[in-house]
Design an enzyme around this catalytic site. Sequence first.
Site, mmCIF file in Angstrom:
data_model
loop_
_atom_site.group_PDB
_atom_site.id
_atom_site.type_symbol
_atom_site.label_atom_id
_atom_site.label_comp_id
_atom_site.label_asym_id
_atom_site.label_seq_id
_atom_site.Cartn_x
_atom_site.Cartn_y
_atom_site.Cartn_z
ATOM 1 N N ARG A 163 0.820 -1.224 0.000
ATOM 2 C CA ARG A 163 0.000 0.000 0.000
ATOM 3 C C ARG A 163 0.854 1.274 0.000
ATOM 4 O O ARG A 163 0.526 2.267 0.662
ATOM 5 C CB ARG A 163 -0.940 0.043 1.204
ATOM 6 C CG ARG A 163 -2.025 -0.984 1.195
ATOM 7 C CD ARG A 163 -2.993 -0.784 0.033
ATOM 8 N NE ARG A 163 -4.158 -1.618 0.190
ATOM 9 C CZ ARG A 163 -4.211 -2.904 -0.141
ATOM 10 N NH1 ARG A 163 -3.173 -3.503 -0.680
ATOM 11 N NH2 ARG A 163 -5.319 -3.591 0.032
ATOM 12 N N SER A 235 -10.417 -0.076 3.170
ATOM 13 C CA SER A 235 -9.687 -0.261 4.442
ATOM 14 C C SER A 235 -9.176 1.098 4.912
ATOM 15 O O SER A 235 -8.491 1.787 4.164
ATOM 16 C CB SER A 235 -8.476 -1.167 4.237
ATOM 17 O OG SER A 235 -8.869 -2.427 3.785
ATOM 18 N N GLU A 331 -4.467 4.273 6.083
ATOM 19 C CA GLU A 331 -4.245 3.987 4.670
ATOM 20 C C GLU A 331 -4.886 5.085 3.825
ATOM 21 O O GLU A 331 -4.392 5.458 2.766
ATOM 22 C CB GLU A 331 -4.875 2.624 4.351
ATOM 23 C CG GLU A 331 -4.176 1.863 3.257
ATOM 24 C CD GLU A 331 -5.032 1.759 2.025
ATOM 25 O OE1 GLU A 331 -4.635 2.336 1.008
ATOM 26 O OE2 GLU A 331 -6.092 1.109 2.084
HETATM 27 N N1 EPU Z 1 -11.089 -9.993 10.471
HETATM 28 C C1 EPU Z 1 -11.705 -9.824 11.683
HETATM 29 N N2 EPU Z 1 -12.816 -9.035 11.744
HETATM 30 C C2 EPU Z 1 -13.343 -8.433 10.646
HETATM 31 C C3 EPU Z 1 -12.712 -8.631 9.393
HETATM 32 C C4 EPU Z 1 -11.584 -9.403 9.324
HETATM 33 O O1 EPU Z 1 -11.261 -10.358 12.686
HETATM 34 O O2 EPU Z 1 -14.326 -7.702 10.789
HETATM 35 C C5 EPU Z 1 -9.836 -10.774 10.410
HETATM 36 C C6 EPU Z 1 -10.037 -12.215 10.023
HETATM 37 O O3 EPU Z 1 -9.109 -12.979 10.740
HETATM 38 C C7 EPU Z 1 -9.686 -12.224 8.552
HETATM 39 C C8 EPU Z 1 -8.574 -11.200 8.511
HETATM 40 O O4 EPU Z 1 -8.965 -10.197 9.451
HETATM 41 O O5 EPU Z 1 -9.212 -13.474 8.139
HETATM 42 C C9 EPU Z 1 -8.360 -10.568 7.143
HETATM 43 O O6 EPU Z 1 -9.576 -9.996 6.680
HETATM 44 P P1 EPU Z 1 -9.827 -9.771 5.112
HETATM 45 O O7 EPU Z 1 -9.520 -10.979 4.354
HETATM 46 O O8 EPU Z 1 -11.195 -9.184 4.963
HETATM 47 O O9 EPU Z 1 -8.732 -8.721 4.680
HETATM 48 P P2 EPU Z 1 -8.054 -7.451 5.370
HETATM 49 O O10 EPU Z 1 -6.688 -7.804 5.786
HETATM 50 O O11 EPU Z 1 -8.951 -6.862 6.403
HETATM 51 C C10 EPU Z 1 -6.963 -6.649 3.130
HETATM 52 C C11 EPU Z 1 -6.909 -5.395 2.330
HETATM 53 C C12 EPU Z 1 -8.188 -5.211 1.545
HETATM 54 C C13 EPU Z 1 -8.381 -6.409 0.622
HETATM 55 C C14 EPU Z 1 -8.396 -7.695 1.468
HETATM 56 C C15 EPU Z 1 -8.424 -8.944 0.623
HETATM 57 C C16 EPU Z 1 -5.413 -3.890 3.530
HETATM 58 C C17 EPU Z 1 -5.299 -2.647 4.340
HETATM 59 N N3 EPU Z 1 -6.660 -4.254 3.203
HETATM 60 O O12 EPU Z 1 -7.990 -6.477 4.101
HETATM 61 O O13 EPU Z 1 -8.055 -4.037 0.747
HETATM 62 O O14 EPU Z 1 -9.568 -6.303 -0.121
HETATM 63 O O15 EPU Z 1 -7.196 -7.761 2.273
HETATM 64 O O16 EPU Z 1 -7.201 -9.113 -0.009
HETATM 65 O O17 EPU Z 1 -4.415 -4.510 3.211
HETATM 66 C C18 EPU Z 1 -8.414 -1.695 0.714
HETATM 67 O O18 EPU Z 1 -7.204 -1.570 0.658
HETATM 68 O O19 EPU Z 1 -9.193 -0.700 0.723
HETATM 69 C C19 EPU Z 1 -8.989 -3.027 0.822
HETATM 70 C C20 EPU Z 1 -10.286 -3.238 0.967
#
Ligand code: EPU
Length: 335
Positions: A163, A235, A331
Amino acid sequence: MLRFEENISLKPFNTFGVEAFTKFFYEVTDLEKLKLLFKSAPELPIRILGGGSNILFTKNFDGLTLLMATKGIKVLEEKNNKVRVEVQAGENWHEFVLWCLKQNYGGVENLALIPGSVGAAPLQNIGAYGVELSTVFYSCKVINLHTLEEEILDKKACEFDYRSSLFKTHQKGKYLICAVTFELQKKPHQPVLSYAGLKSRFENKNPTIQQVAEAVIEIRQSKLPDPKLLGNGGSFFKNPVVKESVYKALKLKFTKLPCYPSGKGQVKIPAAWLIDYLGYKGRQFGQAGVHQNQALVLVNLGEAKGSEILKLAENIQKEVKSYFGITLEMEVNIL
Ligand code: EPU
């Protein structure tokens, strides 16, 4: 002499849907006119806007807001299994992904439905479901705002990171991205299925890029709010990267704390988990809130001010810091 629109509301131009005014506004559809504009108003503070999907306006702007609206997708070169495609900055990102799917060009299918414009995508090296923009990025055409000359920056020059890029760090404000060239696969094979949700769905299958995009769209729609219906900027925070030793120490106390490898003895911790653990998910604070399906996404519940959403973000940062000792980096760009 180019005419600017005056005292324009930026509400329609940011996905948080917050109110903020700009003194002057100009929609850029022609780069030559844009250069004229820079020459005719060299003192005017400027701000460049793409899809407005990664910004939070917290006050009015006493300068000129440029909305990048240049259009065009052009195949530059085809060689073996590679195709190079140049896309103008004002093209919508998802529309570009759909175009690639139609041509059967592989590489961006995991990045389907990301809001925003093509010109803004390199800034934060957009990423999702195991793929980052840097994977398919070849070069970009920029205007150096100090010299007003056009330059080509290759992948190495852009210093992509999680990012992040040079456009967000030490060269912030120096360049305006006019067009991005991508290197895609002409006959796509082996789509990236490393993200758990995709892996389980396509176990022992060899999906097409269209099927991968469909799955990504479905996953996104189930977790992430549509900015047209509920204002948000995706995010709000980056996932913090910490030393493995820090993670191990935290894990003793928070036994379910997840992590992903992040190279060099480091791991990435999902910020969403930390925020969720603290009970923020689905909560409302005036007109600002934390999304009910994804704790990393802050939302505008109606008429929130940018400052109200920022306050909530700062409170989350403080609580995560005092509870877990982890610093959450925003971010979204705060303006
Ligand atoms: N989780 C929770 N609670 C929640 C949501 C998630 O505990 O409400 C935990 C779970 O353990 C889950 C983990 O967080 O397995 C990861 O969640 P998720 O797969 O939804 O991804 P993220 O790490 O929260 C990142 C990116 C997203 C992207 C997704 C999928 C960043 C800052 N965000 O989110 O990007 O869509 O992975 O690859 O790296 C963005 O940048 O705007 C964005 C949406």
